[in-house]
Scaffold this active site. Structure first.
Site, PDB file in Angstrom:
ATOM      1  N   ARG A 103       0.882  -1.177   0.000  1.00 48.75           N
ATOM      2  CA  ARG A 103       0.000   0.000   0.000  1.00 48.75           C
ATOM      3  C   ARG A 103       0.909   1.213   0.000  1.00 48.75           C
ATOM      4  NH1 ARG A 103      -5.272   1.213   3.627  1.00 48.75           N
ATOM      5  NH2 ARG A 103      -6.049  -0.104   1.942  1.00 48.75           N
ATOM      6  N   HIS A 130      -7.370   0.864  -6.358  1.00 54.35           N
ATOM      7  CA  HIS A 130      -7.598  -0.035  -5.225  1.00 54.35           C
ATOM      8  C   HIS A 130      -8.304  -1.297  -5.762  1.00 54.35           C
ATOM      9  CE1 HIS A 130      -7.846  -1.331  -1.206  1.00 54.35           C
ATOM     10  NE2 HIS A 130      -8.682  -0.471  -0.684  1.00 54.35           N
ATOM     11  N   GLN A 133     -10.216  -3.900  -3.492  1.00 56.42           N
ATOM     12  CA  GLN A 133     -11.498  -3.360  -3.031  1.00 56.42           C
ATOM     13  C   GLN A 133     -12.562  -3.546  -4.116  1.00 56.42           C
ATOM     14  OE1 GLN A 133     -12.185  -1.703   0.113  1.00 56.42           O
ATOM     15  NE2 GLN A 133     -14.221  -2.176  -0.657  1.00 56.42           N
ATOM     16  N   ASP A 222     -17.250   7.101  -1.026  1.00 55.98           N
ATOM     17  CA  ASP A 222     -15.959   6.949  -0.344  1.00 55.98           C
ATOM     18  C   ASP A 222     -15.658   8.292   0.312  1.00 55.98           C
ATOM     19  OD1 ASP A 222     -13.392   6.167   0.462  1.00 55.98           O
ATOM     20  OD2 ASP A 222     -12.492   6.442  -1.533  1.00 55.98           O
ATOM     21  N   CYS A 262     -16.442   1.698   0.800  1.00 53.12           N
ATOM     22  CA  CYS A 262     -15.259   0.854   1.026  1.00 53.12           C
ATOM     23  C   CYS A 262     -14.793   0.903   2.475  1.00 53.12           C
ATOM     24  CB  CYS A 262     -14.140   1.273   0.087  1.00 53.12           C
ATOM     25  SG  CYS A 262     -13.674   3.000   0.275  1.00 53.12           S
ATOM     26  N   ARG A 290     -13.522  -8.551   1.490  1.00 51.03           N
ATOM     27  CA  ARG A 290     -12.091  -8.300   1.280  1.00 51.03           C
ATOM     28  C   ARG A 290     -11.290  -9.548   1.636  1.00 51.03           C
ATOM     29  NH1 ARG A 290     -10.079  -3.217   1.381  1.00 51.03           N
ATOM     30  NH2 ARG A 290      -8.218  -4.294   0.662  1.00 51.03           N
TER      31      ARG A 290
HETATM   32  N1   CP Z   1     -11.230  -0.188   2.511  1.00 50.60           N
HETATM   33  C1   CP Z   1      -9.952  -0.272   2.915  1.00 50.60           C
HETATM   34  O1   CP Z   1      -9.027  -0.507   2.133  1.00 50.60           O
HETATM   35  O2   CP Z   1      -9.786  -0.121   4.261  1.00 50.60           O
HETATM   36  P1   CP Z   1      -8.406   0.027   5.034  1.00 50.60           P
HETATM   37  O3   CP Z   1      -7.825   1.345   4.644  1.00 50.60           O
HETATM   38  O4   CP Z   1      -8.764  -0.039   6.488  1.00 50.60           O
HETATM   39  O5   CP Z   1      -7.512  -1.094   4.643  1.00 50.60           O
HETATM   40  N1  NVA Z   2      -9.915   6.775  -1.171  1.00 45.60           N
HETATM   41  C1  NVA Z   2      -9.529   6.299   0.144  1.00 45.60           C
HETATM   42  C2  NVA Z   2      -9.809   4.834   0.271  1.00 45.60           C
HETATM   43  C3  NVA Z   2      -9.571   4.257   1.624  1.00 45.60           C
HETATM   44  C4  NVA Z   2      -9.736   2.785   1.671  1.00 45.60           C
HETATM   45  C5  NVA Z   2      -8.077   6.604   0.382  1.00 45.60           C
HETATM   46  O1  NVA Z   2      -7.261   6.442  -0.539  1.00 45.60           O
HETATM   47  O2  NVA Z   2      -7.737   7.008   1.486  1.00 45.60           O
END
Ligand code: CP
Ligand code: NVA
Length: 303
Positions: A103, A130, A133, A222, A262, A290
């Protein structure tokens, strides 16, 4: 496929195969069965940003499959691409583990890891996309509607990483997405073109949330402020006024509409508590998926 970096690089058949594997494994695990195909294997989990769902679900998925995971924070290794080049990191991890999930802020970081590692690399969210997701989301839609073909998503809010992966998955799997965003927060032109190049008319960018939801099977939102944009939070709250998923907006949609997010959700901003907790909400099924999807992905890439 060696890696899972972006939905638009995957074939429709591959995405459907992953989806089916996820549904099959979910059934096996729910009935007490196990598949220990990754016994003795390890996954490195690199996180430049916080996470609840992604971290825990990947870790549990590895354990379920008989494998192990190693969590790495940038501070532990002197920063990603700082203490040593990303390409060196990739080749070092290559000698220790059987897969990497990352990530990161920059999408290019996961691309570079994948380029230099011989082992699978999974995108666990970048500023660009993502994909895990989006696949868990599609699984949730399939479970709740019985099919995905022709389903319409109304995505209300920021044209961000989550919106982009949804647009790509809709294009690949015969669905449609209408994205309603305020000015300057639309999904970028290149991504809309890419999605519509895969399947013409699959993505439309609108201004009005009401227009987006009127024929929707799913309303999705989101956060307005993604990780890394915290300094813009107040400006974004102002700019997104009128883009909240609340009961008034939901009432415009067909009565069968399902609500998705999400997570994490900022109640009172992009969505109300009432909508999150309503009987139309499938948000927590979505979060659970997930785990199921990533277990399937790990098996597919690392077995
Ligand atoms: N939706 C999602 O990716 O959540 P986290 O940021 O908690 O992993
Ligand atoms: N768009 C958000 C998604 C979190 C899971 C971010 O990137 O923070």
């Amino acid at each position: 496929m060696k890696d899972f970096l972006s939905i638009d690089n995957c074939s429709k058949d591959y995405l459907l195969e992953l989806l089916q594997l996820s549904l099959d494994l979910k059934k096996i695990y729910k009935s007490g069965g196990r598949d220990t195909c990754l016994t003795g294997k390890s996954l490195a989990m690199l996180f430049e940003k916080p996470s609840l769902r992604t971290r825990i679900s990947f870790q549990v998925a590895m354990t379920n499959l008989g494998g192990a995971s190693v969590y790495i924070k940038p501070e532990d290794v002197g920063g990603i691409g700082k203490r040593e080049p990303i390409k060196d990191m990739a080749r070092v991890l290559n000698g220790y583990v059987d897969g990497i999930m990352a990530r990161t802020f920059e999408h290019n970081t996961v691309v570079e890891l994948a380029e230099y590692a011989n082992i699978p690399v999974i995108n666990a969210l970048t500023d660009y996309s993502h994909p895990c997701q989006a696949m868990a989301d599609i699984q949730t839609i399939k479970e709740h509607f019985g099919s995905i073909e022709g389903k319409k998503i109304a995505y209300i809010g920021d044209g961000n990483n989550v919106a982009r992966s949804l647009a790509f998955v809709c294009a690949k799997l015969g669905m449609q997405i209408a994205i309603a965003s305020p000015e300057n927060y639309e999904l970028d032109e290149a991504s809309i073109k890419r999605a519509n190049g895969i399947s013409s008319g699959s993505t439309v960018q609108l201004r009005s949330p009401a227009d987006a939801v009127k024929n929707a099977d799913v309303i999705y939102t989101d956060t307005w402020t993604s990780m890394g944009q915290e300094e813009e939070k107040q400006k974004r709250i102002d700019d997104f006024a009128g883009y909240q998923v609340n009961s008034a907006l939901v009432s415009i949609a067909p009565s069968h509409v399902k609500i998705m997010h999400c997570l994490p959700a900022y109640r009172g901003l992009e969505i109300t508590d009432e909508v999150v907790e309503s009987s139309s909400s499938v948000i927590f099924d979505e979060a659970e998926n997930r785990l199921h999807f990533q277990r399937a992905l790990l098996k597919n890439l690392m077995e």
